[in-house]
Design a protein around this motif. Structure first.
Motif, mmCIF file in Angstrom:
data_model
loop_
_atom_site.group_PDB
_atom_site.id
_atom_site.type_symbol
_atom_site.label_atom_id
_atom_site.label_comp_id
_atom_site.label_asym_id
_atom_site.label_seq_id
_atom_site.Cartn_x
_atom_site.Cartn_y
_atom_site.Cartn_z
ATOM 1 N N PHE A 147 -8.075 -10.896 0.105
ATOM 2 C CA PHE A 147 -8.534 -10.197 1.312
ATOM 3 C C PHE A 147 -8.546 -11.050 2.571
ATOM 4 N N VAL A 148 -8.435 -12.350 2.434
ATOM 5 C CA VAL A 148 -8.554 -13.193 3.620
ATOM 6 C C VAL A 148 -7.389 -14.165 3.778
ATOM 7 N N LEU A 149 -7.125 -14.906 2.724
ATOM 8 C CA LEU A 149 -6.251 -16.069 2.889
ATOM 9 C C LEU A 149 -4.773 -15.731 2.999
ATOM 10 N N ASN A 150 -4.362 -14.675 2.339
ATOM 11 C CA ASN A 150 -2.937 -14.381 2.272
ATOM 12 C C ASN A 150 -2.598 -13.091 3.001
ATOM 13 N N GLU A 151 -1.429 -13.090 3.593
ATOM 14 C CA GLU A 151 -0.982 -11.892 4.281
ATOM 15 C C GLU A 151 -0.638 -10.804 3.268
ATOM 16 N N ARG A 152 -1.021 -9.594 3.616
ATOM 17 C CA ARG A 152 -0.756 -8.431 2.778
ATOM 18 C C ARG A 152 0.618 -7.867 3.138
ATOM 19 N N LEU A 153 1.437 -7.663 2.128
ATOM 20 C CA LEU A 153 2.743 -7.042 2.351
ATOM 21 C C LEU A 153 2.932 -5.903 1.369
ATOM 22 N N THR A 154 3.719 -4.906 1.779
ATOM 23 C CA THR A 154 4.147 -3.920 0.804
ATOM 24 C C THR A 154 5.281 -4.538 -0.007
ATOM 25 N N ILE A 155 5.636 -3.903 -1.110
ATOM 26 C CA ILE A 155 6.725 -4.449 -1.920
ATOM 27 C C ILE A 155 8.039 -4.416 -1.134
ATOM 28 N N GLY A 156 8.228 -3.371 -0.341
ATOM 29 C CA GLY A 156 9.411 -3.324 0.514
ATOM 30 C C GLY A 156 9.466 -4.503 1.477
ATOM 31 N N GLU A 157 8.324 -4.852 2.020
ATOM 32 C CA GLU A 157 8.260 -5.989 2.950
ATOM 33 C C GLU A 157 8.490 -7.319 2.233
ATOM 34 N N ARG A 209 -11.141 -3.090 -10.706
ATOM 35 C CA ARG A 209 -11.078 -1.785 -10.073
ATOM 36 C C ARG A 209 -11.624 -1.785 -8.648
ATOM 37 N N GLU A 210 -12.731 -2.479 -8.477
ATOM 38 C CA GLU A 210 -13.343 -2.507 -7.154
ATOM 39 C C GLU A 210 -12.400 -3.116 -6.109
ATOM 40 N N MET A 211 -11.793 -4.223 -6.484
ATOM 41 C CA MET A 211 -10.897 -4.882 -5.527
ATOM 42 C C MET A 211 -9.625 -4.064 -5.305
ATOM 43 N N VAL A 212 -9.116 -3.453 -6.386
ATOM 44 C CA VAL A 212 -7.908 -2.625 -6.242
ATOM 45 C C VAL A 212 -8.180 -1.472 -5.278
ATOM 46 N N GLU A 213 -9.319 -0.826 -5.439
ATOM 47 C CA GLU A 213 -9.617 0.325 -4.579
ATOM 48 C C GLU A 213 -9.873 -0.107 -3.138
ATOM 49 N N GLU A 214 -10.570 -1.209 -3.000
ATOM 50 C CA GLU A 214 -10.831 -1.699 -1.653
ATOM 51 C C GLU A 214 -9.525 -2.079 -0.946
ATOM 52 N N PHE A 215 -8.642 -2.703 -1.693
ATOM 53 C CA PHE A 215 -7.351 -3.105 -1.130
ATOM 54 C C PHE A 215 -6.525 -1.872 -0.758
ATOM 55 N N ALA A 216 -6.559 -0.877 -1.645
ATOM 56 C CA ALA A 216 -5.790 0.352 -1.389
ATOM 57 C C ALA A 216 -6.294 1.073 -0.150
ATOM 58 N N ASP A 217 -7.576 0.911 0.141
ATOM 59 C CA ASP A 217 -8.171 1.614 1.280
ATOM 60 C C ASP A 217 -8.040 0.853 2.595
ATOM 61 N N LEU A 218 -7.461 -0.335 2.546
ATOM 62 C CA LEU A 218 -7.301 -1.088 3.796
ATOM 63 C C LEU A 218 -6.411 -0.293 4.744
ATOM 64 N N PRO A 219 -6.736 -0.320 6.027
ATOM 65 C CA PRO A 219 -5.894 0.407 6.977
ATOM 66 C C PRO A 219 -4.514 -0.235 7.074
ATOM 67 N N PRO A 220 -3.504 0.549 7.434
ATOM 68 C CA PRO A 220 -2.169 -0.036 7.583
ATOM 69 C C PRO A 220 -2.184 -1.134 8.635
ATOM 70 N N LYS A 221 -1.313 -2.091 8.451
ATOM 71 C CA LYS A 221 -1.249 -3.164 9.435
ATOM 72 C C LYS A 221 -0.616 -2.637 10.710
ATOM 73 N N SER A 222 -1.080 -3.184 11.841
ATOM 74 C CA SER A 222 -0.606 -2.637 13.113
ATOM 75 C C SER A 222 0.832 -3.039 13.423
ATOM 76 N N ASN A 223 1.152 -4.285 13.178
ATOM 77 C CA ASN A 223 2.498 -4.723 13.534
ATOM 78 C C ASN A 223 2.988 -5.840 12.616
ATOM 79 N N PRO A 224 3.427 -5.460 11.431
ATOM 80 C CA PRO A 224 3.826 -6.474 10.455
ATOM 81 C C PRO A 224 4.999 -7.333 10.927
ATOM 82 N N VAL A 225 5.902 -6.760 11.715
ATOM 83 C CA VAL A 225 7.071 -7.532 12.154
ATOM 84 C C VAL A 225 6.630 -8.687 13.036
ATOM 85 N N LEU A 226 5.733 -8.364 13.938
ATOM 86 C CA LEU A 226 5.217 -9.395 14.845
ATOM 87 C C LEU A 226 4.536 -10.503 14.047
#
Ligand SMILES: [Zn+2]
Length: 265
Positions: free
Chosen positions: A39-49, A198-215
């Motif tokens: 949740f903090v140290l690493n950037e979140r990416l989709t599998i496509g990304e 389960r708790e972390m999976v659900e919390e991660f799934a509920d994170l809002p989309p990133k605003s500008n992953p390319v940037l």
């Protein structure tokens, strides 16, 4: 909004506390480290990304295990004293146990054990990729050791039920994108940490989309030399909050003595 990321190696020694957008306190410690890594140290990416990434680094993603590649087996026989694969021989020891040659020990012996090496085909809405899980990470989600499941009389590609139970399971992965992935020489991403908590999976799934992953990807160089996206709070400011709340099970509380080095490897 937390929009920055930074390799763990670059965390300054004195910035033990990190602040995210909802002002929760996070830190790098033993009990909180798994959570911090997702949740903090690493950037979140989709599998496509991840597949499209032109940046070497460690990323986190949430995916569903579609299947396990059984063509190369799901386990390997390794030396009991380290993780290295052993080669079967035709020899047996005095007790008639089969002997295996270990390159690292540089001798034949019978102290071998099965360890996981799972190639999981993982997908999300954006794509699919093969994630390579070695022993400890596979064991964390299979909940059995390979040795418990291994039956030498079964075919190599026979998948134990405990492993095929992973199909359809949502798992949080911390993976590495390395140079070979980017060059297209390898389509497998090595998993550094996996959890199906389960708790972390659900919390991660509920994170809002990133605003500008390319940037974010383009500015990775800048981030690594600065402190974009992080607010460092001196440990001393927060120490009093922790004094009666240093229970390891409290994900939000923090060890007093923190070591980033524990995160490595
Ligand atoms: Zn050995």
């Amino acid at each position: 909004m937390f929009t920055g990321w930074k390799p763990m190696e670059n965390l300054p020694d004195d910035s033990l506390a990190l602040t995210n957008n909802d002002s929760s306190q996070w830190s790098v410690g033993t009990a909180t480290s798994i959570r911090a890594r997702f949740f903090v140290l690493n950037e979140r990416l989709t599998i496509g990304e991840i597949i499209d990434s032109s940046v070497v680094g460690t990323f986190v993603t949430l995916g569903t295990i579609e299947t396990i590649d059984t063509e190369r087996g799901w386990q390997y026989l390794s030396c009991k004293y380290h993780n290295k694969k052993v080669m079967p021989t035709t020899n047996v020891d005095a007790d008639d146990r089969p002997l295996f040659f270990c390159n690292t020990c540089d001798k034949e012996h019978s102290d071998v054990i099965s360890r996981f090496k799972l190639i999981a085909n993982v997908n999300d809405d954006s794509g699919e990729a093969n994630f390579l899980l070695f022993d400890a990470n596979a064991q964390a989600i299979v909940r059995h050791s390979a040795a418990e499941l291994y039956d030498e009389n079964e075919d190599e590609d026979f998948l134990p039920e405990a492993v095929s139970d992973l199909f359809g399971k949502r798992v949080l992965f911390e993976i590495s994108v390395d140079a070979d992935n980017i060059k297209g020489k390898s389509s497998q991403y090595v998993v550094r940490l996996a959890t199906d908590d389960r708790e972390m999976v659900e919390e991660f799934a509920d994170l809002p989309p990133k605003s500008n992953p390319v940037l974010m990807l383009e500015s990775a160089d800048d981030i690594s030399s600065g402190s974009v996206g992080f607010t460092a709070t001196p440990l001393s400011k927060r120490k009093s909050e922790q004094d009666d709340d240093s229970c390891l099970e409290d994900q939000h509380s923090v060890n007093k003595k923190l070591s980033q080095k524990k995160l490595k490897g």
